[in-house]
Scaffold this active site. Structure first.
Site, PDB file in Angstrom:
ATOM      1  N   THR A 194       0.827  -1.209   0.000  1.00 48.35           N
ATOM      2  CA  THR A 194       0.000   0.000   0.000  1.00 48.35           C
ATOM      3  C   THR A 194       0.862   1.260   0.000  1.00 48.35           C
ATOM      4  O   THR A 194       0.717   2.139  -0.852  1.00 48.35           O
ATOM      5  CB  THR A 194      -0.889  -0.004   1.258  1.00 48.35           C
ATOM      6  OG1 THR A 194      -1.604  -1.243   1.285  1.00 48.35           O
ATOM      7  CG2 THR A 194      -1.866   1.142   1.240  1.00 48.35           C
ATOM      8  N   VAL A 195       1.768   1.345   0.976  1.00 49.64           N
ATOM      9  CA  VAL A 195       2.581   2.561   1.095  1.00 49.64           C
ATOM     10  C   VAL A 195       3.574   2.653  -0.064  1.00 49.64           C
ATOM     11  O   VAL A 195       3.745   3.717  -0.667  1.00 49.64           O
ATOM     12  CB  VAL A 195       3.319   2.596   2.458  1.00 49.64           C
ATOM     13  CG1 VAL A 195       4.252   3.795   2.539  1.00 49.64           C
ATOM     14  CG2 VAL A 195       2.308   2.638   3.600  1.00 49.64           C
ATOM     15  N   GLY A 213       1.794   8.267  10.602  1.00 44.84           N
ATOM     16  CA  GLY A 213       1.856   8.463   9.154  1.00 44.84           C
ATOM     17  C   GLY A 213       1.869   9.888   8.642  1.00 44.84           C
ATOM     18  O   GLY A 213       2.885  10.365   8.145  1.00 44.84           O
ATOM     19  N   ILE A 254       1.482  12.879  10.178  1.00 45.85           N
ATOM     20  CA  ILE A 254       1.863  14.015  11.026  1.00 45.85           C
ATOM     21  C   ILE A 254       3.386  14.153  10.993  1.00 45.85           C
ATOM     22  O   ILE A 254       4.090  13.184  11.262  1.00 45.85           O
ATOM     23  CB  ILE A 254       1.401  13.800  12.486  1.00 45.85           C
ATOM     24  CG1 ILE A 254      -0.104  13.525  12.533  1.00 45.85           C
ATOM     25  CG2 ILE A 254       1.762  14.999  13.351  1.00 45.85           C
ATOM     26  CD1 ILE A 254      -0.643  13.279  13.939  1.00 45.85           C
ATOM     27  N   ASP A 287       1.759  -1.372  19.189  1.00 44.60           N
ATOM     28  CA  ASP A 287       2.017  -0.391  18.136  1.00 44.60           C
ATOM     29  C   ASP A 287       2.369   0.964  18.758  1.00 44.60           C
ATOM     30  O   ASP A 287       3.358   1.601  18.390  1.00 44.60           O
ATOM     31  CB  ASP A 287       0.757  -0.306  17.256  1.00 44.60           C
ATOM     32  CG  ASP A 287       0.831   0.788  16.222  1.00 44.60           C
ATOM     33  OD1 ASP A 287       1.533   0.589  15.217  1.00 44.60           O
ATOM     34  OD2 ASP A 287       0.200   1.842  16.412  1.00 44.60           O
ATOM     35  N   LYS A 296       5.953   3.458  19.026  1.00 42.03           N
ATOM     36  CA  LYS A 296       5.932   4.876  18.639  1.00 42.03           C
ATOM     37  C   LYS A 296       6.367   5.779  19.785  1.00 42.03           C
ATOM     38  O   LYS A 296       7.159   6.701  19.594  1.00 42.03           O
ATOM     39  CB  LYS A 296       4.530   5.249  18.154  1.00 42.03           C
ATOM     40  CG  LYS A 296       4.170   4.585  16.829  1.00 42.03           C
ATOM     41  CD  LYS A 296       2.696   4.785  16.489  1.00 42.03           C
ATOM     42  CE  LYS A 296       2.360   4.135  15.146  1.00 42.03           C
ATOM     43  NZ  LYS A 296       0.903   4.081  14.912  1.00 42.03           N
TER      44      LYS A 296
END
Lengths: 438, 438
Positions: A16-17, A142, A144, A209, A213
């Site tokens: 996707t990315v 993603g 920001i 997740d 981060k």
């Protein structure tokens, strides 16, 4: 001043990315715009597991871009001076990123787990290869630009707290539970059906997740490496609609936050490192706080600092183009010779303090009886916790009563102790849920 | 890659922000931190009107920093390679900034009026002096790194709208009016007593401060110079508590926004420039929008773009350390050789479209009578405006009735036409207030 670099890029992964990155760099309209701002970058090789697989890549020209399934095909190609790693995971991705650095290739990655878990090794490799630039804007939230912002906007400032909603899936689920009163299991199933949550949702709902981060942001905020597995992490799987009912009585809502907080500044003279607390937990957030008003899949990072007081950055946390845009921003910065030479900022020791102070929200499930409040009160007192309020909705089923105790300012360890005491009481049905109040 | 520069700085002006900049650059603790991140910068001369005035400057060492009242003393000093301009105004400040660029000195300024009004001249001077870097982060929204973010985070993206609360004084006033029901004149007096508003409050309350800021952001967002005096600008002086009552019925509030919006993308082939609308106006904002929840002196800038969808940046809009921090960030970027060579990004033509589409909120003050709604309806129809709703609180004083009409999607020019028609009606007491709904 800054000298530009022509980038010949090898990309690992093309999902996707990756497809988004390819489009943003190879769309002829984008190319002419990038040229105009001094960026010359082409993806000449893409490493994928299955070269034969049909891909929906716009603007693909087979003269310019070749697919391969061999890592070495990119890593050993001396004409490639930059890799973009979008494979995910920490085994093969670690291999290609580490090898690329050793070979003097610049690295751009969206891989939060890799960055969070191998920061000391990456920092060391970068020190040994000082010409290599390392971009990882896409690894946290993603869309920001929080990595670049923490690298740049706070250089002359002192950060005291970083806290945010950094997982869109769980924020979507919590928003649904709050506004539509849907139970956790149903909302998880819905999120899975919509493709927001994985079949195995643990990385999202158990907070791992966010753990990666906040570890990355803590490094940028406080200078010290915090190992993700040392971060106390509580997910949302025990949050129920009744918690939202009680939060509402407090004119509040519940959000899953990653928090990194300076407890005590360091002292250079006595070489005492700063003390920080880092945690991931559902948190009761007052409605008046801007964090409470971030719904759905949106992310927010709030930064407190001595010069700027309070700043917040809000945007899409994931998705093809938000994340691809962050990758491309790293490409642009690198090509223009503007990438920082210290992407993780200063390295210094920090002391990770497992305990932290807060008011807490404690939900206790009991079979109704007499003397309950007295018994709870005794156990709170024994753990040195002072109770601030007791909230109790009208009781419907005397066999299953859930009520909430909020505490005065206390510590996580004391509240944990209190809950360990309470669970031993006959009328208490399960371990109380305890989460901080912002 | 990037080559570092030792900065020998001449600073013009030494008031609130200047004192903050001095402290952030000369505090020994900060200096060692700045050294560690590759920044070597000293303010060696400060130009002030009155050299004899006693100043409360921390960390001043007279060996290192000398005061002067002569511009030439800094401009003609070839050892000074950077100026920081904090004088304000557009006459003397223009002289020193332009001369500094011509002499090859880097410029950092917090002067929004100068940047907004002389952008073409500054861009031209920078083209003629390509080694000069120009930093102006502090000119818009003190503590929010919005200039660097627009310079960097959207390079591969297409911005479609920039909108924000960019004036803390008026946001403070509007918040007070909303929450405490205080009338405009009283709240203005209070803001003046607190030092938030000037004795002559026009720059704030008439929207000129926001006008300069949105002109600067429009340049970064859309590439084209928009002259501040061409921006339709409405301030808050006609907003009354009754407007908040009606906004509340719509589950909304009122905020003074600067807005720059892409109406139609350009077409490179036909050389058609993009069409943009830029305006400053009080706007009715639904409570569900994050903008509605920004109270007090906080600022917010919201950016819509094709890759990132929606991003918002929230922080302190003014104040000593937030603004000084932005100045110092420009110093750091410059000293590390990371300042962009195109601080205003690409220059291209844009067509400023004076008209824009929106739903509008129209407050009409009348003496009550019969046939009023019919007459208003006729005039709306004549101006081709479709009415969406009519809101009327219970009438207390029949001689002074204020009610609100909201429109379907229409244009500013049509609503203006409608209001010009309405004012001619006998029973209408004053020109209706018309503001867009977000």
């Amino acid at each position: 001043m800054a000298s530009k670099i022509s980038l010949n890029i090898g990309m690992f992964g093309c999902g996707t990315v990756g497809g988004g990155v390819f489009e943003l760099l190879h769309n002829p309209k984008k190319i002419s715009h990038l040229r105009a701002i001094g960026v010359d970058a082409v993806i000449s090789k893409i490493c994928v597991q299955n070269v034969a697989k049909k891909r929906d890549l716009q603007f693909l020209s087979e003269q310019k871009t070749r697919f391969t399934s061999s890592y070495a095909d990119i890593l050993e190609d001396s004409s490639i001076n930059c890799i973009i790693e979008l494979m995910g995971g920490v085994t093969d991705a670690k291999h290609v990123v580490f090898e690329a650095i050793k070979k003097g290739k610049h690295v751009i990655t969206a891989n939060k787990a890799l960055v969070a878990n191998f920061m000391p090794e990456i920092v060391k490799l970068l020190e040994e290869n000082p010409s290599v630039r390392f971009g990882y804007e896409a690894s946290v939230c993603g869309g920001i630009p929080i990595i670049h912002t923490l690298q740049n906007a706070y250089s002359g400032d002192e950060i005291t707290e970083i806290a945010g909603i950094m997982n869109g899936t769980t924020n979507y689920m919590l928003s649904k539970m709050e506004h539509e009163g849907i139970a956790y299991d149903a909302v998880l199933k819905e999120a899975q059906d919509l493709g927001y949550a994985e079949a195995n949702p643990s990385a999202d709902v158990d907070g791992f997740d966010v753990q990666s981060k906040i570890a990355i942001l803590a490094k940028l905020g406080f200078g010290g490496v915090v190992k993700p597995d040392q971060i106390p992490t509580v997910g949302i799987s025990r949050i129920s609609t009744v918690d939202f009912e009680y939060a509402k009585m407090m004119d509040s809502t519940i959000k899953l936050l990653g928090v990194a907080k300076l407890l005590k500044p360091g002292n250079a003279e006595t070489q005492t490192p700063p003390e920080v607390a880092v945690y991931v937990s559902p948190v009761v957030v007052p409605r008046s706080n801007v964090i409470a008003n971030i719904g759905g899949a949106t992310n927010l990072v709030n930064v407190r600092s001595s010069n700027l007081a309070n700043s917040a950055y809000v945007g899409q946390g994931a998705g093809r183009f938000p994340t691809a845009n962050s990758v491309v921003n790293d490409v642009i910065q690198l090509a223009r010779g503007e990438a920082p030479f210290d992407p993780f900022k200063s390295s210094r020791a920090v002391t990770l303090q497992p305990d932290f102070e807060a008011h807490f929200f404690v939900r206790i499930k009991i079979t109704d009886g007499v003397g309950i409040i007295r018994a709870i009160g005794q156990h709170a007192e024994a753990a040195n916790v002072s109770i601030y309020s007791i909230l109790q909705s009208p009781i419907v089923d005397r066999k299953n009563v859930e009520f909430v105790v909020t505490t005065d300012l206390t510590t996580l360890s004391r509240v944990r102790q209190m809950c360990q005491n309470i669970i031993k009481l006959d009328f208490v049905q399960e371990e109380p849920l305890f989460i901080p109040i912002l």
